[in-house]
Scaffold this active site. Structure first.
Site, PDB file in Angstrom:
ATOM      1  CB  SER A 226      99.433  44.098 -85.058  1.00  0.00           C
ATOM      2  OG  SER A 226      99.560  44.144 -83.652  1.00  0.00           O
ATOM      3  CG  ASP A 227      97.649  37.687 -84.011  1.00  0.00           C
ATOM      4  OD1 ASP A 227      97.428  37.892 -82.787  1.00  0.00           O
ATOM      5  OD2 ASP A 227      97.477  36.579 -84.538  1.00  0.00           O
ATOM      6  CD1 TRP A 228      98.143  40.324 -77.408  1.00  0.00           C
ATOM      7  CD2 TRP A 228      96.964  40.852 -79.224  1.00  0.00           C
ATOM      8  NE1 TRP A 228      97.073  41.090 -77.004  1.00  0.00           N
ATOM      9  CE2 TRP A 228      96.333  41.433 -78.089  1.00  0.00           C
ATOM     10  CE3 TRP A 228      96.388  41.087 -80.467  1.00  0.00           C
ATOM     11  CZ2 TRP A 228      95.168  42.192 -78.184  1.00  0.00           C
ATOM     12  CZ3 TRP A 228      95.227  41.845 -80.555  1.00  0.00           C
ATOM     13  CH2 TRP A 228      94.643  42.387 -79.425  1.00  0.00           C
ATOM     14  N   GLY A 229     101.847  40.989 -81.402  1.00  0.00           N
ATOM     15  CA  GLY A 229     103.285  40.867 -81.669  1.00  0.00           C
ATOM     16  C   GLY A 229     103.614  40.717 -83.143  1.00  0.00           C
TER      17      GLY A 229
END
Ligand code: BGC
Length: 769
Positions: A226-229
């Site tokens: 995932s992208d961060w968050g």
């Protein structure tokens, strides 16, 4: 699945399996010591390594800061991108980083996009080919790459929530092909999904994107993180194909996975697939780390490479009266604080702590005798940095000093650019303009000095209201830590410029393709311009850009001749070979980017005027000629037909153009392509007569029925006046062509019963004998 992975999986508890699906912290995956499963390290980013070990966001370890992606894009040089990738990969390996979070290959949909400096181009072919070369370079060092952000992530405004509403054809033709090319050509170890939803479904939960397209259609063998968050429904993420949630989230979602399996909402077998693919990555990364022979890297050599790349990225946009290269005999006024304190990268997660920095001034000044070159700042950088208003009096004094220096010199070099606060991750730009005070400075310099060259430091297109008044314009991008030295080489003629714009520079914001739909209304952004992104839009709308896609001048001249095709007629199953000769007819050695565009001359749907289908960068000594070879095949002529879910080629004439930019086409030829595999959408009761007649098996019965019905209608009016008869014919012909078949019984007052419709439909389904 290897034996080793099978064994590990068999020994893992459900909780352990779930634990592998999220990070330990910001930059590491979780280890399972009892099974000797190590954690692996991940680090940004796309133009240099940003390793945060101790300290925080701004205290990353020193690494080479290469030019940012928009500059890399402007090199159009895959070999160089490979070298940059390997250099960054080498630095990563030296820091025991096992996956590098880059490159960014999103399409520049609007020049306002806050992260445009981190992306290569508005064109998917160019983005894909450069991205693949970069990735092959990184992975040649035993470090995995992570192309990002998959996909339709083209703005910063509400980047975590705004749904990119994009039709299937546009997705396939514009927003997916760079990723597709990369997967097929370079098999990145990992892929980062975007924050945003695509057509209402979060990219991190999007089974269509992550599983059906990425894995099943393209054969992606790596893992998706995932992208961060970017994660919301973690269990759905597992179903969709999201392997790793980053960062760790203190394991909150591990528990969600465990519960989903225990409650029967998530099949353990699906979790096993995801975990076995994660294990494969971890084992591969560990093996690569332990087999790395030599992880030393040479700071000076990487700095040198950064300089070479930066020099190759610089685009000479205008050079009237050959004002460039500069001659050291002329008295030169250098104006602009950026000349001494360059801006060479953008803000956010890609920001690198450089190993050293070069400024333009010191590299220029050494060529002039004392007193023959002067420097004045012209504007106040500190004010940009601190967001403070500059006192009007101070501002006017700075401008006056700069103007005086310009007046006293033979020529002026004005260095302008976007401040950090204008261009960074998480915020889009609000307009295309340079800071007001910089434009004001330039106007005043132009009033006293006609021999003025402007140099620009920015990561995306800017408006240039003064462009007709300056003799020279040089786009130097965000050129990395060696950018100042590289720029001096180009300005002095030590390097012949060979950069070409990988994005259109518009005259004004209102001309841009997404102007009416950027950044969208609320939680939705409609990609209303469809496939007409970048030059595809300016071409179609006949809008003159400030500088077109592919543009960039040289200190020499190139001549194109003798375009030859292997055949003037091909089938859509053939590969077309083509060749041409390019020669350097000027007096300096240089490089040319030869661009190949294809245009469909006879299309049943709206297609771009032309599309980039090939390019080659070629080095030529003065007077030298080389023969270049290109190949084109099916996909190069195709469009994506969402009605049948396939790439389609229509029979007809295509034009092939070879040029020095998208608006400087030097050679053009025609080609007949014969489609052999066209898939016709099925004819149903909702299809129109026109669609029935267009279908090969419906054509004859359809036309015959059409004529009978039309003649019947006309006869029923008993009209004899030929003029009125003609008018009725045109009128009813048009109505009938557009009529859905199911309406025929009502339209003909029962003369054409429903049973006849069945006969028509059956005809289109009967295989030809
Ligand atoms: C960015 C990514 C980056 C990640 C880790 C995110 O905010 O969108 O591009 O790799 O942070 O720093």
């Amino acid at each position: 699945m290897t034996e080793k992975i099978k064994q590990l999986l068999a020994q893992m508890t459900l909780a352990e399996k779930a634990s592998l699906c999220s990070g330990e912290n910001d930059w590491q995956t979780k280890a399972i010591p009892r099974l000797d499963i190590p954690s692996i390290w991940l680090s940004d980013g796309p133009h240099g390594l940003r390793v945060e070990r101790t300290g925080g966001f701004y205290q990353s370890l020193a690494a080479t800061c290469f030019p940012t992606a928009s500059a890399l894009g402007a090199t159009w040089n895959e070999d160089l991108l490979h070298k940059v990738g390997s250099a960054i990969g080498r630095e990563a390996a030296a820091q025991e980083v096992q996956v590098l979070l880059g490159p960014g290959v999103n399409i520049k949909r609007s020049p306002l996009g806050g992260r445009n400096f981190e992306y290569y181009s508005e064109d998917p072919l160019l983005s894909g080919r450069l991205g693949a070369a970069f990735i092959q370079g990184v992975q040649s060092q035993g470090v995995g790459a992570c192309p990002k952000h998959f996909t339709a992530n083209n703005q910063e405004r509400r980047r975590m929530s705004v749904s990119s509403e994009v039709d299937e054809r546009t997705l396939r033709e514009i927003y997916l092909p760079a990723f597709e090319y990369i997967v097929r050509a370079a098999q990145p170890w990992t892929m980062m999904c975007a924050y945003n939803p695509v057509n209402g479904v979060l990219a991190s939960e999007n089974e269509y994107l992550l599983h059906r397209i990425l894995k099943e259609e393209w054969g992606f063998e790596g893992i998706v993180m995932s992208d961060w968050g970017a994660v919301h429904d973690r269990a759905q993420g597992i179903v969709a194909g999201l392997h790793l949630e980053m960062p760790g989230n203190t394991g909150i979602n591990d528990q969600v996975i465990v519960e989903a399996v225990e409650e029967g909402r998530l099949e353990e077998a699906r979790l096993d697939e995801i975990v076995s693919e994660l294990l494969a990555l971890i084992l591969k990364a560990e093996a690569a780390k332990s087999s790395a022979v030599d992880t030393n890297w040479d700071r000076a050599a990487h700095h040198q490479l950064a300089q070479q790349v930066s020099a190759e990225s610089i685009c000479l946009l205008k050079n009237e009266e050959e004002i460039l290269p500069l001659t050291a005999g002329n008295k030169l006024a250098v104006i602009g604080a950026f000349a001494k304190q360059a801006r060479y990268q953008g803000g956010g997660s890609s920001k690198v702590s450089p190993t050293q920095e070069e400024n333009l001034w010191e590299h220029l000044a050494k060529h002039w005798e004392d007193g023959q070159i002067t420097f004045t700042p012209g504007y106040d950088l500190a004010a940009y940095h601190h967001g403070a208003e500059v006192e009007e009096e101070k501002r006017q004094t700075q401008i006056a000093e700069a103007v005086a220096s310009a007046k006293a010199a033979d020529q002026a070099l004005v260095v302008l650019g976007l401040p950090d606060s204008y261009e960074l991750e998480s915020a889009d730009r609000k307009h295309l303009d340079l800071p007001v005070d910089q434009n004001e400075l330039l106007w005043q310099v132009l009033a006293v000095q006609s021999n003025t060259v402007v140099v620009l430091l920015n990561g995306s297109a800017v408006r240039m209201p003064w462009h007709t008044r300056t003799k020279g314009i040089v786009e130097a991008w965000l050129g990395g830590q060696a950018g100042g030295a590289a720029l001096a080489q180009v300005l002095m003629g030590e390097v012949n410029p060979s950069g070409k714009l990988a994005e259109t520079f518009p005259l004004q914001l209102a001309d841009t393709p997404s102007f009416l739909n950027f950044p969208g209304d609320g939680q939705r952004v409609l990609y209303g311009e469809g496939v007409f992104v970048g030059y595809r839009y300016y071409d179609k709308k006949k809008i003159a850009p400030l500088f077109p896609f592919g543009h960039g001048l040289s200190y020499t001249e190139f001549t194109y001749r003798n375009l030859t095709l292997s055949s003037n007629t091909i089938s859509d199953q053939d590969t077309l070979e083509l060749s041409l000769q390019v020669s350097n007819t000027g007096s300096k050695a240089g490089q040319e980017v030869v661009q190949l565009y294809v245009s469909d001359q006879e299309s049943s749907l709206a297609r771009p005027e032309k599309e980039l289908r090939g390019f080659q960068k070629v080095y030529l000594e003065a007077g030298e000629e080389k023969t270049l070879h290109f190949q084109l095949s099916r996909r190069d002529f195709a469009y994506y037909d969402s009605s049948v879910g396939a790439w389609q080629v229509e029979s007809g004439i295509f034009e092939i153009h070879l040029g020095s930019s998208s608006r400087d086409l030097r050679l053009t030829t025609e080609l007949l392509v014969e489609a052999t595999a066209f898939i016709y959408p099925p004819v149903t009761a909702y299809s129109t007569f026109e669609e029935l007649i267009a279908h090969p098996r419906g054509a004859s019965i359809g036309q015959e029925t059409f004529d009978t019905i039309l003649e019947g209608i006309l006869a029923s009016f008993g009209q004899e006046d030929p003029a009125k008869l003609r008018e009725s014919r045109v009128f009813f012909e048009a109505i009938l062509y557009d009529l859905p078949l199911y309406k025929l019984p009502a339209f003909t007052a029962g003369r054409f019963p429903k049973s006849q419709i069945e006969i028509l439909l059956a005809a289109t389904k009967t295989p030809e004998t």
